[in-house]
Design a protein around this motif. Structure first.
Motif, PDB file in Angstrom:
ATOM      1  N   GLY A  27       0.806  -1.209   0.000  1.00  0.00           N
ATOM      2  CA  GLY A  27       0.000   0.000   0.000  1.00  0.00           C
ATOM      3  C   GLY A  27       0.837   1.254   0.000  1.00  0.00           C
ATOM      4  N   ASN A  28       0.143   2.386  -0.132  1.00  0.00           N
ATOM      5  CA  ASN A  28       0.786   3.695  -0.150  1.00  0.00           C
ATOM      6  C   ASN A  28      -0.142   4.679   0.555  1.00  0.00           C
ATOM      7  OD1 ASN A  28       2.365   5.877  -0.618  1.00  0.00           O
ATOM      8  ND2 ASN A  28       2.288   5.778  -2.854  1.00  0.00           N
ATOM      9  N   ARG A  29       0.340   5.244   1.662  1.00  0.00           N
ATOM     10  CA  ARG A  29      -0.474   6.195   2.418  1.00  0.00           C
ATOM     11  C   ARG A  29      -0.518   7.559   1.748  1.00  0.00           C
ATOM     12  NH1 ARG A  29      -0.165   9.203   7.250  1.00  0.00           N
ATOM     13  NH2 ARG A  29       2.105   9.022   7.277  1.00  0.00           N
ATOM     14  N   PHE A  30       0.362   7.754   0.761  1.00  0.00           N
ATOM     15  CA  PHE A  30       0.396   9.013   0.019  1.00  0.00           C
ATOM     16  C   PHE A  30      -0.062   8.752  -1.411  1.00  0.00           C
ATOM     17  CE2 PHE A  30       3.659   9.070   3.297  1.00  0.00           C
ATOM     18  CZ  PHE A  30       3.282  10.199   4.017  1.00  0.00           C
ATOM     19  N   PRO A  31      -0.664   9.736  -2.066  1.00  0.00           N
ATOM     20  CA  PRO A  31      -1.202   9.516  -3.418  1.00  0.00           C
ATOM     21  C   PRO A  31      -0.134   9.060  -4.400  1.00  0.00           C
ATOM     22  CG  PRO A  31      -1.985  11.604  -2.507  1.00  0.00           C
ATOM     23  CD  PRO A  31      -0.915  11.094  -1.585  1.00  0.00           C
ATOM     24  N   ASN A  32      -0.483   8.071  -5.224  1.00  0.00           N
ATOM     25  CA  ASN A  32       0.427   7.642  -6.285  1.00  0.00           C
ATOM     26  C   ASN A  32       0.195   8.496  -7.532  1.00  0.00           C
ATOM     27  OD1 ASN A  32      -1.952   6.706  -7.390  1.00  0.00           O
ATOM     28  ND2 ASN A  32      -1.531   4.548  -6.950  1.00  0.00           N
ATOM     29  N   LEU A  33       0.736   8.066  -8.668  1.00  0.00           N
ATOM     30  CA  LEU A  33       0.604   8.854  -9.888  1.00  0.00           C
ATOM     31  C   LEU A  33      -0.845   8.993 -10.330  1.00  0.00           C
ATOM     32  CD1 LEU A  33       3.640   7.464 -11.928  1.00  0.00           C
ATOM     33  CD2 LEU A  33       3.491   9.615 -10.641  1.00  0.00           C
ATOM     34  N   SER A  34      -1.705   8.069  -9.899  1.00  0.00           N
ATOM     35  CA  SER A  34      -3.130   8.142 -10.230  1.00  0.00           C
ATOM     36  C   SER A  34      -3.912   8.951  -9.214  1.00  0.00           C
ATOM     37  CB  SER A  34      -3.725   6.731 -10.327  1.00  0.00           C
ATOM     38  OG  SER A  34      -3.027   5.964 -11.280  1.00  0.00           O
ATOM     39  N   GLY A  35      -3.232   9.443  -8.186  1.00  0.00           N
ATOM     40  CA  GLY A  35      -3.911  10.222  -7.155  1.00  0.00           C
ATOM     41  C   GLY A  35      -4.641   9.378  -6.136  1.00  0.00           C
ATOM     42  N   ILE A  36      -4.304   8.070  -6.051  1.00  0.00           N
ATOM     43  CA  ILE A  36      -5.019   7.151  -5.162  1.00  0.00           C
ATOM     44  C   ILE A  36      -4.142   6.781  -3.973  1.00  0.00           C
ATOM     45  CG2 ILE A  36      -6.102   4.877  -4.968  1.00  0.00           C
ATOM     46  CD1 ILE A  36      -6.750   5.055  -7.929  1.00  0.00           C
ATOM     47  N   ARG A  37      -4.724   6.873  -2.779  1.00  0.00           N
ATOM     48  CA  ARG A  37      -4.092   6.303  -1.583  1.00  0.00           C
ATOM     49  C   ARG A  37      -4.751   4.954  -1.339  1.00  0.00           C
ATOM     50  NH1 ARG A  37      -5.500  11.532   0.582  1.00  0.00           N
ATOM     51  NH2 ARG A  37      -3.684  12.867   0.920  1.00  0.00           N
ATOM     52  N   GLY A  38      -4.015   3.875  -1.404  1.00  0.00           N
ATOM     53  CA  GLY A  38      -4.653   2.585  -1.205  1.00  0.00           C
ATOM     54  C   GLY A  38      -3.667   1.444  -1.156  1.00  0.00           C
ATOM     55  N   GLY A  39      -4.229   0.241  -1.055  1.00  0.00           N
ATOM     56  CA  GLY A  39      -3.393  -0.943  -0.981  1.00  0.00           C
ATOM     57  C   GLY A  39      -4.244  -2.194  -0.977  1.00  0.00           C
ATOM     58  N   SER A  40      -3.587  -3.321  -0.670  1.00  0.00           N
ATOM     59  CA  SER A  40      -4.297  -4.602  -0.617  1.00  0.00           C
ATOM     60  C   SER A  40      -3.703  -5.462   0.482  1.00  0.00           C
ATOM     61  CB  SER A  40      -4.222  -5.325  -1.965  1.00  0.00           C
ATOM     62  OG  SER A  40      -2.868  -5.632  -2.284  1.00  0.00           O
ATOM     63  N   ARG A  41      -4.496  -6.428   0.917  1.00  0.00           N
ATOM     64  CA  ARG A  41      -4.095  -7.318   2.014  1.00  0.00           C
ATOM     65  C   ARG A  41      -4.653  -8.712   1.736  1.00  0.00           C
ATOM     66  NH1 ARG A  41      -6.756  -4.968   5.763  1.00  0.00           N
ATOM     67  NH2 ARG A  41      -5.062  -3.606   6.460  1.00  0.00           N
ATOM     68  N   ILE A  42      -3.783  -9.726   1.850  1.00  0.00           N
ATOM     69  CA  ILE A  42      -4.211 -11.121   1.744  1.00  0.00           C
ATOM     70  C   ILE A  42      -3.884 -11.807   3.062  1.00  0.00           C
ATOM     71  CG2 ILE A  42      -4.035 -13.280   0.454  1.00  0.00           C
ATOM     72  CD1 ILE A  42      -2.935 -11.686  -1.893  1.00  0.00           C
ATOM     73  N   SER A  43      -4.879 -12.433   3.671  1.00  0.00           N
ATOM     74  CA  SER A  43      -4.700 -13.055   4.994  1.00  0.00           C
ATOM     75  C   SER A  43      -4.994 -14.552   4.892  1.00  0.00           C
ATOM     76  CB  SER A  43      -5.648 -12.427   6.022  1.00  0.00           C
ATOM     77  OG  SER A  43      -5.512 -11.017   6.032  1.00  0.00           O
ATOM     78  N   PHE A  44      -4.034 -15.360   5.356  1.00  0.00           N
ATOM     79  CA  PHE A  44      -4.192 -16.808   5.342  1.00  0.00           C
ATOM     80  C   PHE A  44      -4.071 -17.357   6.761  1.00  0.00           C
ATOM     81  CE2 PHE A  44      -2.474 -16.199   0.991  1.00  0.00           C
ATOM     82  CZ  PHE A  44      -3.504 -16.786   0.278  1.00  0.00           C
ATOM     83  N   PRO A  45      -4.879 -18.352   7.114  1.00  0.00           N
ATOM     84  CA  PRO A  45      -4.690 -19.035   8.402  1.00  0.00           C
ATOM     85  C   PRO A  45      -3.532 -20.017   8.316  1.00  0.00           C
ATOM     86  CG  PRO A  45      -6.519 -20.020   7.227  1.00  0.00           C
ATOM     87  CD  PRO A  45      -6.044 -18.872   6.381  1.00  0.00           C
ATOM     88  N   ARG A  46      -2.845 -20.238   9.427  1.00  0.00           N
ATOM     89  CA  ARG A  46      -1.704 -21.155   9.459  1.00  0.00           C
ATOM     90  C   ARG A  46      -2.095 -22.530  10.005  1.00  0.00           C
ATOM     91  NH1 ARG A  46       1.772 -22.078   7.338  1.00  0.00           N
ATOM     92  NH2 ARG A  46       3.513 -22.250   8.783  1.00  0.00           N
ATOM     93  N   THR A  47      -3.369 -22.857   9.970  1.00  0.00           N
ATOM     94  CA  THR A  47      -3.862 -24.096  10.563  1.00  0.00           C
ATOM     95  C   THR A  47      -3.535 -25.299   9.679  1.00  0.00           C
ATOM     96  OG1 THR A  47      -5.698 -22.827  11.486  1.00  0.00           O
ATOM     97  CG2 THR A  47      -5.885 -25.221  11.536  1.00  0.00           C
ATOM     98  N   ALA A  48      -2.810 -26.275  10.237  1.00  0.00           N
ATOM     99  CA  ALA A  48      -2.471 -27.501   9.515  1.00  0.00           C
ATOM    100  C   ALA A  48      -1.848 -28.493  10.487  1.00  0.00           C
ATOM    101  CB  ALA A  48      -1.512 -27.222   8.361  1.00  0.00           C
ATOM    102  N   THR A  49      -1.890 -29.768  10.116  1.00  0.00           N
ATOM    103  CA  THR A  49      -1.253 -30.834  10.890  1.00  0.00           C
ATOM    104  C   THR A  49      -0.102 -31.403  10.082  1.00  0.00           C
ATOM    105  OG1 THR A  49      -3.333 -31.397  11.997  1.00  0.00           O
ATOM    106  CG2 THR A  49      -1.584 -33.045  12.048  1.00  0.00           C
ATOM    107  N   GLU A  50       1.073 -31.479  10.705  1.00  0.00           N
ATOM    108  CA  GLU A  50       2.258 -31.984  10.018  1.00  0.00           C
ATOM    109  C   GLU A  50       2.805 -33.225  10.719  1.00  0.00           C
ATOM    110  OE1 GLU A  50       5.230 -29.033   9.345  1.00  0.00           O
ATOM    111  OE2 GLU A  50       3.779 -27.486   8.818  1.00  0.00           O
ATOM    112  N   PHE A  51       3.313 -34.140   9.907  1.00  0.00           N
ATOM    113  CA  PHE A  51       3.939 -35.358  10.415  1.00  0.00           C
ATOM    114  C   PHE A  51       5.419 -35.311  10.044  1.00  0.00           C
ATOM    115  CE2 PHE A  51      -0.459 -36.117   9.358  1.00  0.00           C
ATOM    116  CZ  PHE A  51      -0.955 -36.718  10.509  1.00  0.00           C
ATOM    117  N   GLY A  52       6.251 -35.850  10.914  1.00  0.00           N
ATOM    118  CA  GLY A  52       7.673 -35.751  10.618  1.00  0.00           C
ATOM    119  C   GLY A  52       8.516 -36.780  11.330  1.00  0.00           C
ATOM    120  N   ILE A  53       9.811 -36.634  11.140  1.00  0.00           N
ATOM    121  CA  ILE A  53      10.785 -37.503  11.791  1.00  0.00           C
ATOM    122  C   ILE A  53      11.889 -36.612  12.356  1.00  0.00           C
ATOM    123  CG2 ILE A  53      12.066 -37.888   9.636  1.00  0.00           C
ATOM    124  CD1 ILE A  53      12.614 -40.756  10.728  1.00  0.00           C
ATOM    125  N   TYR A  54      12.307 -36.931  13.563  1.00  0.00           N
ATOM    126  CA  TYR A  54      13.273 -36.121  14.306  1.00  0.00           C
ATOM    127  C   TYR A  54      14.487 -36.983  14.631  1.00  0.00           C
ATOM    128  CZ  TYR A  54      15.180 -33.704  18.459  1.00  0.00           C
ATOM    129  OH  TYR A  54      16.002 -33.102  19.370  1.00  0.00           O
TER     130      TYR A  54
END
Length: 341
Positions: A27-54
């Motif tokens: 995002g940009n809190r100050f106007p860009n060349l188009s005169g727009i202050r804006g941005g985007s956000r993508i949010s993902f959950p980290r929920t999962a079960t993992e199997f492994g070897i140690y």
């Protein structure tokens, strides 16, 4: 010599349940060349079960441990969200979550606040993840890397982790503040893949009393994260390259079942905050294609997650009956035998 070294190897299976959040923002809190202050956000959950070897190798005061973990297949992670927003002069941007120069810390995975969404998509997320990690430790005082030994003390630790995970964002219902307003299903929204390299360094404390041991550690980290965000409806890729800092804390308790078997339960908290730039590749609209020729856009990728892990470890024993040498065999044959009484 071989037997004594091999006896200091332990290994076993683990199962880990993850949770938390992963957020990509630009995002940009100050106007860009188009005169727009804006941005985007993508949010993902980290929920999962993992199997492994140690596995771990122990020698004197040193310990080297490593683990391989994976989900094995795509797992339903929960609800994800893709937002596009506008900002005003009152909007805030807190991009530096760990400011090493000012010694400041802001524990939030989200960077921008005081925004208004003009597009908002909510849907389901599935994730697949694979990771490999290796850590070394050196123990002080009466502490020992041998899980079955008694004693307490401090240790220093350093390590490395590589993780790859990919999200699929689907069954999306999207709102667009257009004229007229649009709200409805759009199907598959995007795919998002991630390569994260982290280097850890820190200290901890281990105490082993009778059949139990307790293990605590705190490790600051620094890392690099590279991502590919593909928006299906627009046929455009956003390729990011970020650097950042974080920390990880662990608390582990174990029970020594026998002289060769033990079980443990571990709780891990992790924070990772990064800044960088992304570039656009592809697109269908004139505006998307034009964005391909821009040098790059600012990006923030922040992770706040935790995990609970259960494992069982076995101390490998290679104690084999000693094989006599040829000279020892000859001496045995030449030795007189005592007559039976």
């Amino acid at each position: 010599m071989f037997s004594s070294l091999s006896a200091e190897v332990i290994w076993g299976p683990t199962i880990e349940r993850n949770g938390g959040e992963y957020i990509f923002e630009t995002g940009n809190r100050f106007p860009n060349l188009s005169g727009i202050r804006g941005g985007s956000r993508i949010s993902f959950p980290r929920t999962a079960t993992e199997f492994g070897i140690y596995g771990a190798y122990i020698k004197s005061k040193w310990e080297v441990r490593a683990a391989l973990k994976a989900t094995g297949r795509y797992q339903h992670a929960g609800q994800a969200r893709d937002e596009d927003f506008v900002m005003s002069t009152q909007s805030q941007e807190r991009g530096t979550n760990i400011a090493t120069r000012e010694w400041a810390y802001y524990d939030s995975a989200s960077v921008y606040s005081g925004t208004r969404n003009f597009a908002d998509g909510i849907g389901k997320a599935s994730v697949i993840e694979n990771k490999i990690e290796a850590f070394g430790r050196y123990y002080f005082q009466e502490a020992s890397p041998d899980y079955w030994a008694q004693g307490s003390g401090l240790f220093l630790t350093t390590g490395f982790r590589y993780s790859y995970f990919k999200y699929i964002f689907y069954d999306v219902n999207q709102f667009v503040d257009s004229r007229p307003v649009f709200y409805g299903p759009i199907g598959l929204g995007l795919t998002y893949s991630n390569d994260l390299y982290e280097l850890f360094y820190g200290a901890g404390y281990r105490s082993s009393i009778e059949n139990f041991y307790f293990d605590f550690s705190f490790t600051p980290s620094m890392g690099r994260i590279r991502t590919r965000d593909f928006h299906v409806q627009r046929s455009i890729n956003f390729l990011s390259d970020n650097f950042g800092f974080g920390w990880q804390s662990t608390a582990e308790v174990g029970y020594k079942i026998s002289s060769t078997w033990l079980s443990y339960f571990k709780l891990t908290h992790r924070r990772f905050f990064s800044e960088g730039r992304f570039q656009a590749r592809g697109g269908l609209s004139q505006e998307d294609i034009a964005s391909n020729f821009v040098s790059g856009f600012k990006s923030h990728i922040n992770i706040k997650d935790f995990s609970v892990e259960l494992g069982f470890l076995n101390k490998v024993s290679w104690d084999l009956p000693e094989t006599p040498t040829p000279k020892e065999e000859e001496k045995k044959e030449e030795a007189p035998t005592e007559p039976n009484q």
